[in-house]
Design a protein around this motif. Structure first.
Motif, PDB file in Angstrom:
ATOM      1  N   MET A   1       0.134  41.611  39.203  1.00  0.00           N
ATOM      2  CA  MET A   1       0.463  41.270  37.832  1.00  0.00           C
ATOM      3  C   MET A   1       1.985  41.268  37.682  1.00  0.00           C
ATOM      4  N   HIS A   2       2.477  40.335  36.930  1.00  0.00           N
ATOM      5  CA  HIS A   2       3.897  40.183  36.647  1.00  0.00           C
ATOM      6  C   HIS A   2       4.221  40.980  35.380  1.00  0.00           C
ATOM      7  N   VAL A   3       5.275  41.830  35.420  1.00  0.00           N
ATOM      8  CA  VAL A   3       5.661  42.658  34.276  1.00  0.00           C
ATOM      9  C   VAL A   3       7.132  42.415  33.960  1.00  0.00           C
ATOM     10  N   THR A   4       7.417  42.209  32.676  1.00  0.00           N
ATOM     11  CA  THR A   4       8.790  42.086  32.199  1.00  0.00           C
ATOM     12  C   THR A   4       9.205  43.416  31.594  1.00  0.00           C
ATOM     13  N   VAL A   5      10.305  43.983  32.084  1.00  0.00           N
ATOM     14  CA  VAL A   5      10.845  45.233  31.557  1.00  0.00           C
ATOM     15  C   VAL A   5      12.146  44.889  30.853  1.00  0.00           C
ATOM     16  N   ASP A   6      12.151  45.026  29.527  1.00  0.00           N
ATOM     17  CA  ASP A   6      13.312  44.690  28.700  1.00  0.00           C
ATOM     18  C   ASP A   6      14.008  45.990  28.298  1.00  0.00           C
ATOM     19  N   VAL A   7      15.167  46.259  28.900  1.00  0.00           N
ATOM     20  CA  VAL A   7      15.961  47.422  28.531  1.00  0.00           C
ATOM     21  C   VAL A   7      16.861  46.960  27.383  1.00  0.00           C
ATOM     22  N   GLU A  14      12.251  41.360  35.885  1.00  0.00           N
ATOM     23  CA  GLU A  14      10.947  40.762  36.173  1.00  0.00           C
ATOM     24  C   GLU A  14      10.419  41.441  37.431  1.00  0.00           C
ATOM     25  N   LEU A  15       9.299  42.164  37.314  1.00  0.00           N
ATOM     26  CA  LEU A  15       8.763  42.926  38.437  1.00  0.00           C
ATOM     27  C   LEU A  15       7.339  42.507  38.754  1.00  0.00           C
ATOM     28  N   GLU A  16       6.997  42.602  40.017  1.00  0.00           N
ATOM     29  CA  GLU A  16       5.615  42.399  40.450  1.00  0.00           C
ATOM     30  C   GLU A  16       4.987  43.773  40.604  1.00  0.00           C
ATOM     31  N   LEU A  17       3.943  44.042  39.844  1.00  0.00           N
ATOM     32  CA  LEU A  17       3.304  45.352  39.831  1.00  0.00           C
ATOM     33  C   LEU A  17       2.790  45.758  41.201  1.00  0.00           C
ATOM     34  N   GLU A  18       2.318  44.796  41.961  1.00  0.00           N
ATOM     35  CA  GLU A  18       1.794  45.096  43.293  1.00  0.00           C
ATOM     36  C   GLU A  18       2.891  45.657  44.196  1.00  0.00           C
ATOM     37  N   ALA A  19       4.116  45.170  44.057  1.00  0.00           N
ATOM     38  CA  ALA A  19       5.229  45.655  44.865  1.00  0.00           C
ATOM     39  C   ALA A  19       5.642  47.052  44.441  1.00  0.00           C
ATOM     40  N   VAL A  20       5.571  47.344  43.151  1.00  0.00           N
ATOM     41  CA  VAL A  20       5.940  48.655  42.624  1.00  0.00           C
ATOM     42  C   VAL A  20       4.922  49.703  43.052  1.00  0.00           C
ATOM     43  N   ALA A  21       3.653  49.321  43.186  1.00  0.00           N
ATOM     44  CA  ALA A  21       2.575  50.261  43.470  1.00  0.00           C
ATOM     45  C   ALA A  21       2.731  50.964  44.803  1.00  0.00           C
ATOM     46  N   GLY A  22       3.285  50.319  45.794  1.00  0.00           N
ATOM     47  CA  GLY A  22       3.329  50.893  47.127  1.00  0.00           C
ATOM     48  C   GLY A  22       4.610  51.615  47.479  1.00  0.00           C
ATOM     49  N   VAL A  23       5.409  52.031  46.477  1.00  0.00           N
ATOM     50  CA  VAL A  23       6.687  52.681  46.747  1.00  0.00           C
ATOM     51  C   VAL A  23       6.687  54.082  46.158  1.00  0.00           C
ATOM     52  N   ALA A  24       7.055  55.075  46.968  1.00  0.00           N
ATOM     53  CA  ALA A  24       7.127  56.468  46.522  1.00  0.00           C
ATOM     54  C   ALA A  24       8.449  56.727  45.811  1.00  0.00           C
ATOM     55  N   ALA A  25       8.592  57.908  45.225  1.00  0.00           N
ATOM     56  CA  ALA A  25       9.792  58.284  44.485  1.00  0.00           C
ATOM     57  C   ALA A  25      11.046  58.238  45.354  1.00  0.00           C
ATOM     58  N   ASP A  26      10.900  58.503  46.662  1.00  0.00           N
ATOM     59  CA  ASP A  26      12.056  58.479  47.551  1.00  0.00           C
ATOM     60  C   ASP A  26      12.368  57.088  48.086  1.00  0.00           C
ATOM     61  N   GLY A  27      11.596  56.081  47.625  1.00  0.00           N
ATOM     62  CA  GLY A  27      11.839  54.712  48.048  1.00  0.00           C
ATOM     63  C   GLY A  27      11.088  54.311  49.298  1.00  0.00           C
ATOM     64  N   GLU A  28      10.380  55.240  49.907  1.00  0.00           N
ATOM     65  CA  GLU A  28       9.616  54.954  51.118  1.00  0.00           C
ATOM     66  C   GLU A  28       8.260  54.354  50.763  1.00  0.00           C
TER      67      GLU A  28
END
Length: 83
Positions: A1-7, A14-28
């Motif tokens: 899913m495509h997500v727009t984060v407006d600060v 513009e972020l892809e949720l699938e890419a965000v899902a597989g990353v830990a807090a340390d970036g690994e």
């Protein structure tokens, strides 16, 4: 899913949720991205913001950072800016 984060007052991401899902807090990478459901805190980490300095809004209402992302548009308001 495509997500727009407006600060507000700053950038829009513009972020892809699938890419965000597989990353830990340390970036690994944590393994299979389909195993994890990203939270709003994960989105904040992706745009290099701390949950302690912002409020996350969906449809104008605050949402807890530990909730799974269920919206394709998120507004982020900084609580404190500058010095």
């Amino acid at each position: 899913m495509h997500v727009t984060v407006d600060v507000k007052g700053e950038d829009t991401y513009e972020l892809e949720l699938e890419a965000v899902a597989g990353v830990a807090a340390d970036g690994e990478a944590t393994g299979d991205p389909t195993d994890a459901t990203p939270t709003y805190a994960d989105l904040l980490r992706e745009v290099e913001l701390s949950p302690h300095e912002v409020s996350v809004l969906v449809d104008g209402r605050p949402v807890p950072e530990d909730q799974p992302v269920e919206s394709d548009h998120v507004t982020v308001l900084r609580l404190i800016k500058g010095g």
